[in-house]
Structure formats: structure tokens, C-alpha cells
Design a protein around this motif. Structure first.
Motif, mmCIF file in Angstrom:
data_model
loop_
_atom_site.group_PDB
_atom_site.id
_atom_site.type_symbol
_atom_site.label_atom_id
_atom_site.label_comp_id
_atom_site.label_asym_id
_atom_site.label_seq_id
_atom_site.Cartn_x
_atom_site.Cartn_y
_atom_site.Cartn_z
ATOM 1 N N PRO A 274 6.507 0.810 16.554
ATOM 2 C CA PRO A 274 5.538 -0.358 16.284
ATOM 3 C C PRO A 274 5.829 -1.704 16.993
ATOM 4 C CG PRO A 274 6.975 -0.606 14.408
ATOM 5 C CD PRO A 274 7.632 1.065 15.475
ATOM 6 N N VAL A 275 4.285 -2.558 17.578
ATOM 7 C CA VAL A 275 4.877 -3.765 17.883
ATOM 8 C C VAL A 275 5.625 -4.660 17.291
ATOM 9 C CG1 VAL A 275 4.038 -5.699 19.267
ATOM 10 C CG2 VAL A 275 3.074 -2.979 19.453
ATOM 11 N N LEU A 276 6.363 -5.286 17.647
ATOM 12 C CA LEU A 276 7.198 -6.013 16.707
ATOM 13 C C LEU A 276 7.378 -7.282 16.706
ATOM 14 C CD1 LEU A 276 10.714 -4.813 16.645
ATOM 15 C CD2 LEU A 276 9.436 -4.195 14.967
ATOM 16 N N ASP B 140 0.904 -1.044 -0.320
ATOM 17 C CA ASP B 140 0.058 0.118 0.005
ATOM 18 C C ASP B 140 0.871 1.457 0.530
ATOM 19 O OD1 ASP B 140 -2.779 1.197 0.314
ATOM 20 O OD2 ASP B 140 -2.233 1.906 1.780
ATOM 21 N N LEU B 141 2.090 1.156 0.862
ATOM 22 C CA LEU B 141 3.277 2.444 0.735
ATOM 23 C C LEU B 141 4.740 1.614 0.754
ATOM 24 C CD1 LEU B 141 1.311 3.706 3.725
ATOM 25 C CD2 LEU B 141 1.454 5.180 1.241
ATOM 26 N N GLU B 142 5.473 2.872 -0.064
ATOM 27 C CA GLU B 142 6.710 2.366 -0.593
ATOM 28 C C GLU B 142 7.591 3.699 0.307
ATOM 29 O OE1 GLU B 142 6.483 -0.288 -3.710
ATOM 30 O OE2 GLU B 142 7.877 1.809 -3.930
ATOM 31 N N ALA B 143 8.438 3.452 0.934
ATOM 32 C CA ALA B 143 9.596 4.410 1.688
ATOM 33 C C ALA B 143 10.713 3.765 1.907
ATOM 34 C CB ALA B 143 9.096 4.396 3.067
ATOM 35 N N SER B 144 12.165 4.533 1.564
ATOM 36 C CA SER B 144 12.561 3.773 1.410
ATOM 37 C C SER B 144 14.173 3.976 2.468
ATOM 38 C CB SER B 144 13.784 5.072 -0.018
ATOM 39 O OG SER B 144 14.241 6.797 0.612
ATOM 40 N N ASP B 145 13.359 4.651 3.928
ATOM 41 C CA ASP B 145 13.892 4.268 4.906
ATOM 42 C C ASP B 145 13.603 3.240 5.741
ATOM 43 O OD1 ASP B 145 16.274 5.892 6.808
ATOM 44 O OD2 ASP B 145 14.309 5.669 7.796
ATOM 45 N N LEU B 146 14.136 2.554 6.557
ATOM 46 C CA LEU B 146 13.491 2.020 7.780
ATOM 47 C C LEU B 146 12.765 2.465 8.733
ATOM 48 C CD1 LEU B 146 15.407 -1.366 7.430
ATOM 49 C CD2 LEU B 146 13.387 -1.851 6.452
ATOM 50 N N VAL B 147 13.506 4.197 8.843
ATOM 51 C CA VAL B 147 12.401 4.759 10.130
ATOM 52 C C VAL B 147 11.580 4.676 9.663
ATOM 53 C CG1 VAL B 147 12.704 6.827 11.111
ATOM 54 C CG2 VAL B 147 14.841 4.610 11.671
ATOM 55 N N THR B 148 11.015 5.175 8.450
ATOM 56 C CA THR B 148 9.580 5.903 7.903
ATOM 57 C C THR B 148 8.894 4.588 7.616
ATOM 58 O OG1 THR B 148 11.144 7.157 6.787
ATOM 59 C CG2 THR B 148 8.856 7.115 5.682
ATOM 60 N N VAL B 149 9.213 3.910 7.478
ATOM 61 C CA VAL B 149 8.563 2.973 7.489
ATOM 62 C C VAL B 149 8.047 2.131 8.182
ATOM 63 C CG1 VAL B 149 8.482 0.073 7.215
ATOM 64 C CG2 VAL B 149 9.453 1.012 5.391
ATOM 65 N N ALA B 150 9.091 2.114 10.018
ATOM 66 C CA ALA B 150 8.455 1.837 11.056
ATOM 67 C C ALA B 150 7.351 2.605 11.319
ATOM 68 C CB ALA B 150 9.371 1.601 12.121
ATOM 69 N N GLY B 151 7.754 4.285 11.301
ATOM 70 C CA GLY B 151 6.956 5.186 11.939
ATOM 71 C C GLY B 151 5.603 4.955 10.983
ATOM 72 N N LEU B 152 5.334 4.542 10.048
ATOM 73 C CA LEU B 152 3.773 4.390 8.883
ATOM 74 C C LEU B 152 3.194 3.342 9.539
ATOM 75 C CD1 LEU B 152 5.216 4.808 5.120
ATOM 76 C CD2 LEU B 152 3.700 6.413 6.753
ATOM 77 N N VAL B 153 4.059 2.279 10.306
ATOM 78 C CA VAL B 153 3.382 0.813 10.683
ATOM 79 C C VAL B 153 2.617 1.851 11.709
ATOM 80 C CG1 VAL B 153 3.273 -1.121 11.453
ATOM 81 C CG2 VAL B 153 4.542 -1.350 8.860
#
Length: 295
Positions: free
Chosen positions: A254-256, A218-231
Motif C-alpha cells: 500500500p501507499v503509506l 470492514d475487515l480484521e486481521a491479526s498480522d500487519l503484513v496481512t493488513v497491508a496486503g488487504l489494503v
């Protein structure tokens, strides 16, 4: 090939326009055209196909380009080696790495190495896995930190660490309270992922294929911190490494939930060109990284 032909020929082959190459080389266009004509006359073959103002390497040109590129890399390596001999306590390590390596791994390696080799400096760059691999193969970087192991030929590889992988979910997600989860249990979820070309995207695609489903991105981001923030904001779920801090600062991440799938881990390793001659500084840092991985 005379060494003074290398630089201008490689520039022309990569830009494929006489005007652009002449500007970059600070030459007049007619001068560069005459230089190319003399080179082709000496070799007895045309190296480029002409299409108006644009040039494209033909079969002869591609062969010549590959040899010229390797010759330039050898000359560059010779220059670095002579510099190391003249100044044994100095040197530069050109290190390229994934964005996720900048939070902990690269600072830890560089700081540890600088404590024992303070006069060696670093040129650092960050990019996706494909670009990191290309920079090492092209000679633009001496070493790369990447995950997973690239499939490209001509690379040395040493695993430095293995990171367990988890499904990152929002705090109120139905899977948030689980001790572990199989990826197939999230087959109907909206995923936040890194773009194609990034190592974590390749790992996600492989794990989903093994679980017999294709993730809905649904969404793409080039940084894992951004990915985690979106989650964490409730915008989807994501594949994340357990060991990396998912969000820096005071914000709730997020919860891992650890993955139970076979192979749910990523190997982070060091790559280098098997055809390049490393400088003393590069060899020393590479050996330090190998020793660090054994601790």
C-alpha cells in the motif's frame, strides 16, 4: 505453604475440575481430593465452592491462590538464579513479543546479543499485546516487547523505539498522492484493522476518538503484513507504522501517507514483572536492549 502443595493447588485452581487436574498431575482423583481436604483442614477454611464436579475459588481461595502463585514464581526464580550461579555462561531468556516484532526488531536484538553472549538461549513466543502482557505478569515469560505501553500495574517499562504512523491506502486511492494526511480525512473510509486486544487496534481507536469519529471496521486481521496486503488489494485503508516493511517479497504494498495528527506514533518498549527476580541472563539481555535503544 509447603512447596510440595504449590504445584497441585495451582493446577487445581486453574482447571477447576478435580478430574482434569488429577489427569494433568498423574494422580488418582481420590488422592487429589484427600490432598485438598488435608490442606483445607490445616488452613481451617474452605478454598473452593463445590458445584457438582466443578470447583470455583471462593474469597479464601483467591487470596491463597495469589500468594501461592507468587511463591511459585519466587521458587522458579530461585532455581534459575542457582542455575546461573552454577553455569554463569549459560541461561535462557523467555521473550514474548508482538507479531510485528518478528520481521526486524526481535531478530536484530537477539542476533546482536548472541554475538556477545553466545551460550545464552532464547525461548520465543508471539501474540497480541494483551496476551504478551499477561504472559509477563503470570511469569510465563521473562520479558515482553509490546506497543503501546500497557496500563496494567506491576510492570516495568522502557521505550526502545518510536515509530511514526501512516495511513495505508491503495495505490489508486484519492489520498495516495498526499505528503501527509489527518486521520479525520478518512473518516468515511472502510478500515482494515487488527482485532480488539492488539496494540495497533488500541492506538487506532484512540487516534480516531481524538479525531472525533469511530472507524468503520470492514475487515480484521491479526498480522500487519496481512493488513497491508488487504489494503494493497483495494479492500480498505489502515493504520500502519512507517518503519516496518508493509509487505515482504516482490508484491506491491500500500501507499503509506504520514499522519499529521498529534501523537501519531507508537512507542515500542520492553516490559517485565516488577515483582519477579530476573536471572542473570535476563538482566544481561535487558541491559543490552536498553543500550541498543540509545544508539
Amino acid at each position: 505453604m509447603p512447596s510440595d502443595d504449590l504445584h497441585w493447588f495451582l493446577t487445581l485452581a486453574e482447571l477447576e475440575r478435580v478430574g482434569a487436574a488429577a489427569d494433568q498431575l498423574h494422580l488418582a482423583q481420590p488422592t487429589l481430593s484427600r490432598m485438598l481436604a488435608r490442606l483445607e483442614h490445616r488452613l481451617g477454611v474452605r478454598l473452593f465452592d463445590r458445584h457438582g464436579k466443578r470447583l470455583t475459588l471462593n474469597d479464601f481461595g483467591r487470596v491463597y491462590y495469589e500468594h501461592a502463585r507468587r511463591a511459585q514464581a519466587e521458587l522458579d526464580a530461585a532455581g534459575r538464579e542457582l542455575s546461573d550461579l552454577a553455569n554463569p555462561a549459560k541461561g535462557v531468556v523467555r521473550l514474548t513479543f508482538l507479531h510485528s516484532g518478528g520481521a526486524r526488531l526481535v531478530p536484530e536484538l537477539v542476533a546482536g546479543f548472541r554475538r556477545i553472549s553466545g551460550r545464552i538461549t532464547f525461548s520465543l513466543s508471539q501474540d497480541d499485546a494483551g496476551a504478551v502482557t499477561s504472559r509477563v505478569l503470570d511469569g510465563a515469560a521473562d520479558l515482553g516487547l509490546v506497543s503501546p505501553r500497557p496500563a496494567a500495574a506491576g510492570l516495568g517499562w522502557r521505550t526502545l523505539l518510536r515509530q511514526r504512523l501512516a495511513l495505508g491506502v491503495p495505490a489508486d486511492h484519492r489520498l495516495a498522492g498526499r505528503r501527509q494526511v489527518r486521520l479525520a480525512e478518512a473518516a468515511d473510509a472502510e478500515f482494515v484493522a487488527m482485532p480488539t486486544g492488539f496494540g495497533m487496534r488500541r492506538i487506532l481507536d484512540d487516534l480516531c476518538a481524538a479525531a472525533d469519529f469511530r472507524p468503520h471496521i470492514d475487515l480484521e486481521a491479526s498480522d500487519l503484513v496481512t493488513v497491508a496486503g488487504l489494503v494493497a488489494a483495494g479492500l480498505g485503508v489502515a493504520l500502519l507504522p512507517m518503519e516496518e516493511p508493509p509487505i515482504r517479497g516482490p508484491h506491491t504494498g500500500p501507499v503509506l501517507v504520514p499522519l499529521a495528527d498529534p501523537g501519531a506514533a507508537r512507542a515500542v518498549g520492553l516490559i517485565w514483572s516488577a515483582n519477579a527476580v530476573p536471572s542473570d541472563a535476563v538482566r544481561r539481555f535487558r541491559d543490552f536492549a536498553f543500550d541498543w535503544a540509545q544508539r
